[in-house]
Design a protein around this motif. Sequence first.
Motif, PDB file in Angstrom:
ATOM      1  N   ARG A  32      71.574  68.873  -3.426  1.00 41.54           N
ATOM      2  CA  ARG A  32      71.596  70.309  -3.745  1.00 41.54           C
ATOM      3  C   ARG A  32      70.342  70.701  -4.514  1.00 41.54           C
ATOM      4  NH1 ARG A  32      75.508  69.842  -0.738  1.00 41.54           N
ATOM      5  NH2 ARG A  32      77.646  70.403  -1.245  1.00 41.54           N
ATOM      6  N   LEU A  37      75.646  64.534  -4.367  1.00 37.81           N
ATOM      7  CA  LEU A  37      75.616  65.955  -3.985  1.00 37.81           C
ATOM      8  C   LEU A  37      74.601  66.716  -4.834  1.00 37.81           C
ATOM      9  CD1 LEU A  37      79.454  66.547  -3.520  1.00 37.81           C
ATOM     10  CD2 LEU A  37      77.710  66.724  -1.736  1.00 37.81           C
ATOM     11  N   ASN A  38      74.554  66.411  -6.142  1.00 41.80           N
ATOM     12  CA  ASN A  38      73.560  67.060  -6.996  1.00 41.80           C
ATOM     13  C   ASN A  38      72.152  66.784  -6.498  1.00 41.80           C
ATOM     14  OD1 ASN A  38      75.217  68.357  -8.739  1.00 41.80           O
ATOM     15  ND2 ASN A  38      74.966  66.924 -10.441  1.00 41.80           N
ATOM     16  N   ARG A  58      79.881  60.588  -5.684  1.00 45.55           N
ATOM     17  CA  ARG A  58      79.749  61.723  -4.752  1.00 45.55           C
ATOM     18  C   ARG A  58      79.070  62.912  -5.436  1.00 45.55           C
ATOM     19  NH1 ARG A  58      82.251  63.038  -0.360  1.00 45.55           N
ATOM     20  NH2 ARG A  58      82.743  65.083  -1.223  1.00 45.55           N
ATOM     21  N   ASN A  59      79.526  63.224  -6.642  1.00 52.08           N
ATOM     22  CA  ASN A  59      78.948  64.366  -7.345  1.00 52.08           C
ATOM     23  C   ASN A  59      77.467  64.144  -7.637  1.00 52.08           C
ATOM     24  OD1 ASN A  59      81.309  65.780  -7.253  1.00 52.08           O
ATOM     25  ND2 ASN A  59      81.930  65.341  -9.355  1.00 52.08           N
TER      26      ASN A  59
END
Lengths: 183, 256
Positions: free
Chosen positions: A92, A88-89, A84-85
């Motif tokens: 983003r 998301l990165n 997920r991270n």
Amino acid sequence: MTADNQDDACTLLLGRVAAGERGALAELFKIEAGRLVAVARRIVRRADLAEEAVQEAFVTIWRKATLFDPGRGSGRVWMTTIVRNRALNMIRDGQRMEFVEPQTLAALGDAGGEADLAYEALPAASDLRRCLDQLEPVRRRSIVLAYVGGFTHGEIAGRLKAPIGTVKAWIRRGVIALQECMS
Amino acid sequence: MSREERMARAGDYVLGLMDEKERTRAERDMEIDAEFRDCVIHLAERFHAFDKDVAPAEVPGDMWQTVAARIADMPQMTAADIARERLDLTTLQAPDPSRKGILQLKRPYAHQFAGWRGGLIAACLIGALGVGYLSGQAMGPAPEPVVVVVLADEDNAPGAFVEAYGNDAVRIVPLVDFEVPQGKTLEVWTLYDRDVGPVSLGTFGRSTEITLQGPDQPMPQPQQLYEITLEDAPGSPVGRPTGPILVKGLAVRPPR
């Protein structure tokens, strides 16, 4: 294999990865990669980016396996958080904006719909579903869009046609109420 | 952090609403704040309901080969590497004994550090470590520190240097002028056992070098966490940090 067994299997495999066993990572990949690509895809909206996120995540899992502490929760959740991270990165960093084309805009629209579907798919008996159900619909929707679709406060504000400050307050009040309800 | 604040922050972390810097900071805080960590883990486990039964996507046949090729020669990170990455002080190196006698800086080093960043910080820290460590020896009876720690603020700017000795004492060398409002004090903490939680090593009221005698505790270890918080004078009433963390860092063992 039930989810709980899968949890245990992942946790054991991660322990072997932490001990330097590449074969254990291969096994983890075999049983988890498909699910993780699907999770990433809900966020990045594109198959190739989702695959890239999961590929990067598995490299991270290899490098950081010693960080995983089975006393602090399940291996599946740990791996999912890494994926997920990573996803998301990617968005983003502006990658979501870089491929805004008509069909992608439609895909972004789908992300909202997919968040609804994910919410509907939650087992009625789960604590999360029961407690989300108790929230005001705008708060619930904001939280589900953030988690499932990886939307930012600003994107949620745009979709729900509300000021960012209001969305932030909805989410803040909402996650506090959720935790009170689930504790 | 109030209970509500903790829950709201755990929510932002789990929902993915933090930027990278906030996330790194939250992950560091999880290492020292058991309540926050438990809050995050609990929430993440619950939200996993969204992910655990997702229908698997198709995985390209060559994807594993790509991963396997990338990790073929890739060493795994050790716990120390991970801690260092967290601190983002990757350029920090152990003191070089050959620097002995070259650097004759006077403490505190506040002016030396103001506004310095990146590689310059590393160079300064090597100097500070060398001088602090070696002058400890030069003072005679003072034993060699078991571990040394550079405590950095949330922007990773170094704020204090700590030497921890085998007799429960710590020497604090502030590198910046911490603002201590009326009625407040600086309190030094260490975490040698997560189950025990943070242990106070003592308080000091002004940003000057000081040696504190902590309570009986195990021999300081590399990677042990040290931090300085701002508390109401005369010190935290509950025996745990309650005020803002000014600086924190993980111990390293100086080479002999």
